[in-house]
Scaffold this active site. Structure first.
Site, PDB file in Angstrom:
ATOM      1  N   ARG A  46      58.563  10.781  68.172  1.00 29.16           N
ATOM      2  CA  ARG A  46      59.882  11.043  68.751  1.00 29.16           C
ATOM      3  C   ARG A  46      59.816  11.555  70.187  1.00 29.16           C
ATOM      4  O   ARG A  46      60.838  11.770  70.824  1.00 29.16           O
ATOM      5  CB  ARG A  46      60.660  12.017  67.863  1.00 29.16           C
ATOM      6  CG  ARG A  46      61.056  11.327  66.553  1.00 29.16           C
ATOM      7  CD  ARG A  46      62.025  12.071  65.654  1.00 29.16           C
ATOM      8  NE  ARG A  46      62.724  13.190  66.197  1.00 29.16           N
ATOM      9  CZ  ARG A  46      62.578  14.463  65.783  1.00 29.16           C
ATOM     10  NH1 ARG A  46      61.728  14.744  64.815  1.00 29.16           N
ATOM     11  NH2 ARG A  46      63.276  15.426  66.314  1.00 29.16           N
ATOM     12  N   ASN A  47      58.598  11.742  70.729  1.00 31.65           N
ATOM     13  CA  ASN A  47      58.496  12.127  72.129  1.00 31.65           C
ATOM     14  C   ASN A  47      58.918  10.919  72.971  1.00 31.65           C
ATOM     15  O   ASN A  47      58.488   9.795  72.714  1.00 31.65           O
ATOM     16  CB  ASN A  47      57.071  12.554  72.491  1.00 31.65           C
ATOM     17  CG  ASN A  47      57.015  13.224  73.847  1.00 31.65           C
ATOM     18  OD1 ASN A  47      57.390  12.635  74.852  1.00 31.65           O
ATOM     19  ND2 ASN A  47      56.555  14.454  73.873  1.00 31.65           N
ATOM     20  N   ARG A  48      59.731  11.168  73.974  1.00 26.66           N
ATOM     21  CA  ARG A  48      60.327  10.066  74.741  1.00 26.66           C
ATOM     22  C   ARG A  48      59.563   9.716  76.016  1.00 26.66           C
ATOM     23  O   ARG A  48      60.015   8.911  76.817  1.00 26.66           O
ATOM     24  CB  ARG A  48      61.783  10.426  75.062  1.00 26.66           C
ATOM     25  CG  ARG A  48      62.579  10.553  73.745  1.00 26.66           C
ATOM     26  CD  ARG A  48      63.828  11.345  73.847  1.00 26.66           C
ATOM     27  NE  ARG A  48      63.547  12.739  74.184  1.00 26.66           N
ATOM     28  CZ  ARG A  48      64.501  13.632  74.462  1.00 26.66           C
ATOM     29  NH1 ARG A  48      65.762  13.273  74.436  1.00 26.66           N
ATOM     30  NH2 ARG A  48      64.192  14.879  74.760  1.00 26.66           N
ATOM     31  N   THR A 145      60.062  15.739  77.826  1.00 25.34           N
ATOM     32  CA  THR A 145      60.360  14.546  77.029  1.00 25.34           C
ATOM     33  C   THR A 145      60.186  14.812  75.533  1.00 25.34           C
ATOM     34  O   THR A 145      60.390  13.927  74.712  1.00 25.34           O
ATOM     35  CB  THR A 145      59.442  13.382  77.447  1.00 25.34           C
ATOM     36  OG1 THR A 145      58.081  13.779  77.282  1.00 25.34           O
ATOM     37  CG2 THR A 145      59.698  12.967  78.897  1.00 25.34           C
TER      38      THR A 145
END
Length: 165
Positions: A46-48, A145
């Site tokens: 889920r890190n962008r 992020t």
């Protein structure tokens, strides 16, 4: 105190990513458990981070570590973290203590880095405390992020990162 609230001593298990053409160094704090398990930066699904870079540079979202490395190096970037080892609870930046900083000056000697970006508050705080005086390049604090930074939508992150990349 349960196991998830226990401090663990964490040592950075993989090195920086850079080459002689790297002009912008992006610094995180310390790899998350997911990143340490994967053996590469920004490994939490889920890190962008990878979405932001792919959009900014107009390329497909990289899936493999090799594709991620190519995205970084092709665009004159370098990746590393400010913490070589520390004590931490899970992936909680607010729990970090007993920091041993990374040797950023040695990386800079091998690159053309002229701009340093910190991905989040902790990396900027640690950079300023341990590196700024030695290096002399003020770092730009970027919005994290991380999925923990829910206040920032992907669109807002992209706009902010696009300004400096």
């Amino acid at each position: 105190m349960n196991e998830s609230q226990t401090y663990h001593h964490v040592v950075h298990t993989f090195g920086p990513l850079y080459n002689e053409n790297s002009r912008i160094l992006i610094l995180g704090s310390i790899p998350s458990p997911a990143s340490r398990e994967m053996g590469f930066y920004y490994g939490h699904p889920r890190n962008r981070f990878w979405q932001v870079l792919a959009y900014v540079y107009g390329v497909p979202l990289p899936e493999s570590i090799e594709e991620k490395k190519a995205l970084v190096l092709t665009n004159g970037l370098a990746l590393w973290d400010v913490i070589e080892e520390c004590d931490i609870i899970g992936a909680s930046d607010s729990s970090v203590k007993n920091v041993v900083p990374t040797d950023i000056p040695s990386l800079l000697e091998q690159t053309r880095v002229e701009r340093i970006l910190c991905n989040g508050v902790l990396s900027k705080k640690i950079y300023d405390k341990y590196q700024l005086e030695r290096i002399g390049i003020p770092a730009i604090k970027m919005p994290s992020t991380s999925p923990a930074n829910a206040a920032w939508s992907l669109e807002k992150l992209i706009k902010e990162w696009e300004k400096v990349l």
